[in-house]
Design an enzyme around this catalytic site. Structure first.
Site, PDB file in Angstrom:
ATOM      1  N   SER A  58       0.846  -1.204  -0.255  1.00 24.37           N
ATOM      2  CA  SER A  58       0.163   0.025   0.027  1.00 24.37           C
ATOM      3  C   SER A  58       0.934   1.288   0.046  1.00 24.37           C
ATOM      4  CB  SER A  58      -0.801   0.002   1.330  1.00 24.37           C
ATOM      5  OG  SER A  58      -0.133   0.457   2.435  1.00 24.37           O
ATOM      6  N   LYS A  59       0.106   2.392   0.061  1.00 27.45           N
ATOM      7  CA  LYS A  59       1.125   3.617  -0.213  1.00 27.45           C
ATOM      8  C   LYS A  59       2.020   3.798   1.169  1.00 27.45           C
ATOM      9  CE  LYS A  59      -1.668   6.473  -3.326  1.00 27.45           C
ATOM     10  NZ  LYS A  59      -2.985   6.534  -3.400  1.00 27.45           N
TER      11      LYS A  59
END
Ligand code: GLU
Length: 475
Positions: free
Chosen positions: A240-241
């Site tokens: 994820s980010k």
């Protein structure tokens, strides 16, 4: 063989999506098949044209060309509805007039699953009544009637996969607003587009039994399925980010080369079965077999991406790097436009920088002291190589300066002069080279010093060394 990449334009091209696209592309190119690009644009609330653009751009940047499309799922809505109507007519689907709130309330009160309530209510609405209510304009969704038993299929990656149909709710295939739902639309489209192999992320594995049931109900031949494991961050959690950039476009912006990104993505969950890691696009095509896709998740290792990028940078024809480097230099201050515009000189510079850089940004950064005369001095390098023993350093610099002044300006002659001087003085060549490197580049590390001298040229090199000597000499 016909494969497809079917992104939803609800976000930018994610590295996971890019890997799915790549595996499909590799398979199509290896087998001489066709890759169909289908934009699954049926989620009207979340679709954005700019996401479609970014997806197309990302695929083009990676060099993943498609043979048909982009097709848009929304163009097939009439066909999706025809498929739904056929299932209804054949009794394989039913109209659901129930109000979700009241279903939820009844299910909670009786302690049963809502799908049980939905089914019971549907059974009491006989066909004639359902048609009358529909004709009178009462809203309804259409649900697929999941048969009893179990559903299994052979997955290219996971082998035989089984699901108990009891665990699958009667799924909505047409919403009350008349829009088709993903699982129906995807089956209808893959059939219409003649898809033979569906290779996609593991996150779709739980949809597959539903789709297999729909294929069987519609009497469409089933494609081969292959589900590619998730990509994880270094901490073992789903990428994820938090782990860094997840959009392919961010890597393009960071100066990662498309061939390095392709190489890196290919090795996420696949390997060629030998020791090779640095591979070109055509080597990947030759080596690709879906049977070697790994069952377990793979870890997104930025360090490895940087390393691969460095290897591909070094292998790149310098001429093709010049525009990328210039683009980045244009965004920095302090470059001399004449030097940057000079193709032959810039090529010589990029030649010596590309072999030790990991990104195009690195090249632009290291080009600073070459393309301009104002550049920062690394304090640690200055302290260590100039000021630790000023008197000795000044003497080394003075002698180096004299030797360089007398020397013909080519790398071999310069090397001979400096090494000859070191042995004459009875010191290691490093004693002369380190202070010189700091004088020329401001840094403790650079390409080979003799290449640096040649690319900088006689005048600039001598001026920088004189200037450094002025700073070091104890007066
Ligand atoms: N549109 C779906 C997605 O972006 C993929 C559908 C599929 O590959 O079957 O997740």
């Amino acid at each position: 063989m016909r494969v497809r990449f079917a992104p939803s334009p609800t976000g930018y091209l994610h590295v996971g999506g890019a890997r799915t696209a790549l595996f499909n592309w590799l398979l199509a190119r290896k087998e001489g098949g066709a890759l169909v690009l289908r934009i699954e644009d049926t989620d009207r609330a979340r679709n954005r044209d700019e996401h479609t653009e970014a997806i197309l751009h990302g695929l083009s940047w990676l060099g993943l060309d498609w043979d048909e499309g982009p097709l848009f799922q929304s163009e097939g809505v009439a066909r999706h509805r025809r498929d739904v109507l056929r299932l209804l007519a054949e009794g394989k689907a039913y109209r659901d007039f129930s109000d979700p709130e009241s279903v939820k309330a009844e299910a909670a009160a009786r302690g049963v699953h809502p799908s049980k309530v939905v089914r019971e209510r549907a059974v009491v609405v006989d066909e004639g009544e359902a048609e009358r209510r529909a004709a009178a304009g009462e809203p309804f969704a259409v649900r697929f009637r999941v048969p009893d038993g179990e559903t299994s299929f052979v997955d290219l990656v996971h082998g035989k996969v089984r699901f108990a149909n009891d665990d699958i709710d009667d799924l909505v295939i047409l919403r009350s607003d008349g829009t088709p739902v993903y699982n129906l639309a995807v089956v209808s489209d893959d059939h219409a587009h003649g898809i033979t192999h569906v290779i996609r992320g593991d996150d779709h594995l739980s949809n597959t039994p539903k789709q297999v049931l729909l294929y069987r109900a519609l009497e469409y031949p089933e494609p081969v399925f292959g589900h590619v494991p998730l990509i994880l961050g270094a901490d073992g959690k789903r990428l994820s980010k938090r782990h860094g950039a997840t959009a392919v476009g961010d890597y393009e912006a960071q100066g990662i080369l498309p061939e390095a990104m392709v190489n890196f993505l290919a090795l996420l969950g696949w390997n060629p079965g030998d020791e090779r890691e640095v591979m070109t696009r055509s080597e990947l095509v030759d080596a690709f077999t879906p049977e070697r896709i790994l069952k377990k998740s793979s870890v997104f290792d930025l360090e490895k991406l940087a390393w691969l990028n460095g290897r591909h940078l070094a292998a790149r024809a310098t001429a093709t790097l010049l525009p990328l480097v210039r683009e980045r230099l244009a965004a920095r201050t302090g470059s001399d436009p004449d030097r940057v515009a000079d193709d032959a000189w810039m090529s010589a510079l990029v030649d010596i920088l590309k072999v030790r850089a990991r990104t195009v940004d690195d090249i632009a950064e290291q080009a600073g002291p070459f393309v301009g005369d104002e550049f920062p001095f690394d304090e640690g390098a200055v302290a260590k190589h100039w000021y630790k023993d000023r008197e000795a350093t000044a003497a080394y610099m003075e002698r180096t300066l004299a030797a360089l002044r007398a020397c013909e300006w080519d790398a071999d002659a310069l090397e001979e002069a400096v090494r000859g001087l070191a042995s004459e003085m009875g010191v290691g060549a490093g004693k002369l080279i380190h202070p010189l490197r700091v004088a020329l580049t401001g840094q403790a590390a650079s390409p080979g010093i003799f290449d640096v001298l040649v690319v900088l040229g006689r005048k600039r090199s001598l001026a920088r060394l004189e200037n450094a000597l002025g700073r070091v000499r104890v007066t």
